[in-house]
Enzyme design. Sequence first.
Site, PDB file in Angstrom:
ATOM      1  N   GLU A   1     -49.566 -14.357 -38.239  1.00  7.29           N
ATOM      2  CA  GLU A   1     -49.493 -14.810 -39.631  1.00  7.29           C
ATOM      3  C   GLU A   1     -48.245 -15.658 -39.861  1.00  7.29           C
ATOM      4  OE1 GLU A   1     -50.496 -11.664 -42.333  1.00  7.29           O
ATOM      5  OE2 GLU A   1     -52.378 -11.291 -41.285  1.00  7.29           O
TER       6      GLU A   1
ATOM      7  N   HIS B   1     -63.631  -1.192 -47.810  1.00  2.17           N
ATOM      8  CA  HIS B   1     -62.332  -1.590 -47.248  1.00  2.17           C
ATOM      9  C   HIS B   1     -61.734  -0.430 -46.464  1.00  2.17           C
ATOM     10  CE1 HIS B   1     -57.876  -2.757 -47.641  1.00  2.17           C
ATOM     11  NE2 HIS B   1     -58.426  -3.553 -46.754  1.00  2.17           N
ATOM     12  N   HIS B   2     -61.375  -0.697 -45.217  1.00  2.00           N
ATOM     13  CA  HIS B   2     -60.681   0.288 -44.385  1.00  2.00           C
ATOM     14  C   HIS B   2     -59.342  -0.279 -43.960  1.00  2.00           C
ATOM     15  CE1 HIS B   2     -64.700   2.301 -42.925  1.00  2.00           C
ATOM     16  NE2 HIS B   2     -64.382   2.644 -44.161  1.00  2.00           N
TER      17      HIS B   2
ATOM     18  N   HIS C   1     -58.953  -7.829 -40.614  1.00  2.00           N
ATOM     19  CA  HIS C   1     -57.652  -8.439 -40.908  1.00  2.00           C
ATOM     20  C   HIS C   1     -56.609  -7.882 -39.939  1.00  2.00           C
ATOM     21  CE1 HIS C   1     -57.995 -10.708 -44.860  1.00  2.00           C
ATOM     22  NE2 HIS C   1     -59.209 -10.571 -44.374  1.00  2.00           N
ATOM     23  N   GLU C   2     -55.673  -8.757 -39.574  1.00  2.00           N
ATOM     24  CA  GLU C   2     -54.635  -8.427 -38.581  1.00  2.00           C
ATOM     25  C   GLU C   2     -55.165  -7.995 -37.213  1.00  2.00           C
ATOM     26  OE1 GLU C   2     -54.481  -6.463 -41.665  1.00  2.00           O
ATOM     27  OE2 GLU C   2     -53.537  -8.198 -42.604  1.00  2.00           O
TER      28      GLU C   2
ATOM     29  N   GLU D   1     -59.251 -12.435 -39.893  1.00  2.00           N
ATOM     30  CA  GLU D   1     -58.120 -13.166 -40.472  1.00  2.00           C
ATOM     31  C   GLU D   1     -57.325 -13.747 -39.301  1.00  2.00           C
ATOM     32  OE1 GLU D   1     -54.883 -12.217 -43.940  1.00  2.00           O
ATOM     33  OE2 GLU D   1     -54.950 -10.862 -42.238  1.00  2.00           O
TER      34      GLU D   1
ATOM     35  N   GLU E   1     -53.589 -15.590 -48.971  1.00  2.00           N
ATOM     36  CA  GLU E   1     -52.842 -14.547 -49.686  1.00  2.00           C
ATOM     37  C   GLU E   1     -51.333 -14.798 -49.670  1.00  2.00           C
ATOM     38  OE1 GLU E   1     -54.200 -11.215 -47.354  1.00  2.00           O
ATOM     39  OE2 GLU E   1     -52.460 -11.248 -46.065  1.00  2.00           O
TER      40      GLU E   1
HETATM   41  C1  NOJ Z   1     -53.405  -7.508 -45.600  1.00  2.00           C
HETATM   42  C2  NOJ Z   1     -54.722  -8.171 -45.718  1.00  2.00           C
HETATM   43  O1  NOJ Z   1     -54.693  -9.463 -45.153  1.00  2.00           O
HETATM   44  C3  NOJ Z   1     -55.088  -8.229 -47.181  1.00  2.00           C
HETATM   45  O2  NOJ Z   1     -56.293  -8.953 -47.354  1.00  2.00           O
HETATM   46  C4  NOJ Z   1     -55.198  -6.832 -47.740  1.00  2.00           C
HETATM   47  O3  NOJ Z   1     -55.417  -6.916 -49.115  1.00  2.00           O
HETATM   48  C5  NOJ Z   1     -53.896  -6.063 -47.497  1.00  2.00           C
HETATM   49  N1  NOJ Z   1     -53.503  -6.146 -46.139  1.00  2.00           N
HETATM   50  C6  NOJ Z   1     -54.048  -4.598 -47.854  1.00  2.00           C
HETATM   51  O4  NOJ Z   1     -54.929  -3.983 -46.949  1.00  2.00           O
HETATM   52 CA    CA Z   2     -53.104 -10.279 -43.496  1.00  2.00          CA
END
Ligand code: NOJ
Ligand code: CA
Length: 713
Positions: A177, A411-412, A481-482, A500, A506
């Site tokens: 990131e 969401h997890h 994500h991540e 992501e 974001e």
């Molecule tokens: C980082 C993620 O990229 C984001 O989309 C998410 O809202 C936050 N973490 C919380 O999980």
């Molecule tokens: Ca992120």
Amino acid sequence: MLRKLLPAIACFFLAQICFGNLIETVSSPDGNIRLRIVTVGANATGDKLAYEIDYKSNGVISTSQLGFVLKEPAARLEYFTVTGKEQNTVNETWQPVWGEVREIRNNYNQLRLKLKGEKGILVELILRVFNDGVGFRYAFPVQPNLNHFIIADELTQFALTGDHKAFWIPGDYDTNEYGYYTSKLSGVDASGGGFAQEIHAKTSFDKNAVQTPLMMKSEKGLYINIHEAALVNYPAMNLVVDKTTFTLDAHLVPDAVGNKAYLQAPAVTPWRTIVISDKATEILASKLVLNLNEPSRITDVSWIKPQKMVGVWWEMHVGKSSWDFSGGQVGSQQSSKVPHGANTPNVKRYIDFAAKHGIEGVLVEGWNTGWEDWFGQWKEDVFDFVTPYPDFDVKELQQYAASKGVKLIMHHETSASVTNYERWMDTAYRFMNRFGYAAVKTGYVGRIIPRGEHHDGQWMVRHYERVMQKTAAYKIMVDMHEPVRPTGLHRSYPNFLACEAARGNEFNAWSVGNQPEHETILPFTRLMGGPMDYTPGIFKIKMNHYNPDKKEQVHTTLTKQLALYITMYSPLQMAADLPENYEARMDAFQFIKDVAVDWDDTRILDAEPGDYVIIARKSKGKESWFLGAITDETARNFTTSLNFLDAGKKYAATIYRDGDNADWKANPEAYVIEKFLVDNKTSLKLKLAPGGGTAISFNPASPEEIKQIKKYK
Ligand code: NOJ
Ligand code: CA
């Protein structure tokens, strides 16, 4: 002796760029790319092997090393006896479950070299030469004696032939990131880390390294992209940059005890990929990474659906509400308390909005217990993925969403406590099946547990694949994500819709953000490996809308946010802004409602990394086309031919463009919407503001429209 010398002499006169003794040459089907396997020395075990690549007789990769250092059994695999050679050609087409085009051609010449190295260890080198580049991998076939190996180092090199311009982010074991740097290879300085990775775990290391996909451009205008394909059961590769020889050395992400990979024969490494073209547009059109992945492992794919989503999400990132029940706002730098976002009436509001505008999914973050102390802690059991906060009524929302024809998206957030997530996965996916969730967004913010492991190491690479497999078993689509950067695995696991693995939109909500050129670089870097959940569609550009003290802003104009739905390919696209911000600008929101997420055809019309990208795509199974054009901080004008449209057909083009005085900083929300009659002879003039963009939809015009809409000129 002469027999050994002849190929080298031939090589010298024909190509003038190979330096070792030639063992074998493989050319691309069109003959433009030539890959040579050469020997550059010998010892008692055999010859030291290397490879070289040229494109249209220009050197792309000069003599570059191959091989491994093994820890167990202790051995250095770089001298080999060649025990066998096989060549073959493949020319076939296949159809992805979803994608940028309906059909993909897979056409290459392959060489398989069977090798015996130190201690009699058997290795194979498999090389494929396509018209758009090269992929090669190592295989450890079943051995007569020992079949398990610990890799201490991979010796693969990519020796570039000049001080190319590079688009890079610093090497790191845990995050991608970062904002991109643009410099010559000699100017790569990864020591300072990146600007700026504010919240995620970060483990840069003591080497001047960059991550892949690495995009480069030579002084002669050759575009070269280095990445990997089919990263399975192996760590990700960083590239250590030698600033004087322009040689890149593979540097694998280590595990908690410093080893790189554990292999049990038969085993293969990921493919090392080099996409090559003298046209930037062809880099973006390349399907090489996908072609090097295995076909879908999922046979019934009827439940896999490209889609758009809205979400109880941006409101947390802008500090309007919180993930945690107490309103503590962990993660968004807000000091005062705010309401909990994932409450039943608020979720219903998003469901209503989605239903009204034909958006299939509603993501809800912060619905489950654990957010009070999830971040930056050393706690292993933060979330259980099945316990909602008291104001989130799972059953009622299931019924409400179903009655409106909308699907909630789970969401997890794992807070990178992956041992804990692994323990809960089955239970959590059963919970999703029970309550009607068809897709999950996972997240890995923080330091990985098991402690010492990294996001991009072999252990986690196995975990991400396990998530793809397990979600598939429960017929669940997944957005990560991540995770590690993608390498085309969505071909094998088409339920893996997006991830992501780069700096998303974001960051514009709560940090210095993403520079206006960011989105013109991402297609050439991160997206080479697969779709990105970038979360476009922000209409309220400046964060002082939410709080007068906030200086943060999205670094684009409003219509550039629309164009991203085309230029940033993903079968899962979020309409990321708040419903009220869309309600206030329904005319512009119309583009997000209309835009497709699955395509029969894609034309990369024009592109230059770091500067601009113009792409047109045709909706899957429909006659409509969409076009997205984006620029960096520089205003640009283009004349774009619409020759991709069907000949003889008239189309109604709705153009969403920057207002005449639009500017990403001074005047980002100014836009104009115009409608014209066009056909495949039309040349459109596109005028992009600084940090701006244009989005266009083309629909076959009705007889009525042909009479009413004015012709474009
Ligand atoms: C980082 C993620 O990229 C984001 O989309 C998410 O809202 C936050 N973490 C919380 O999980
Ligand atoms: Ca992120």
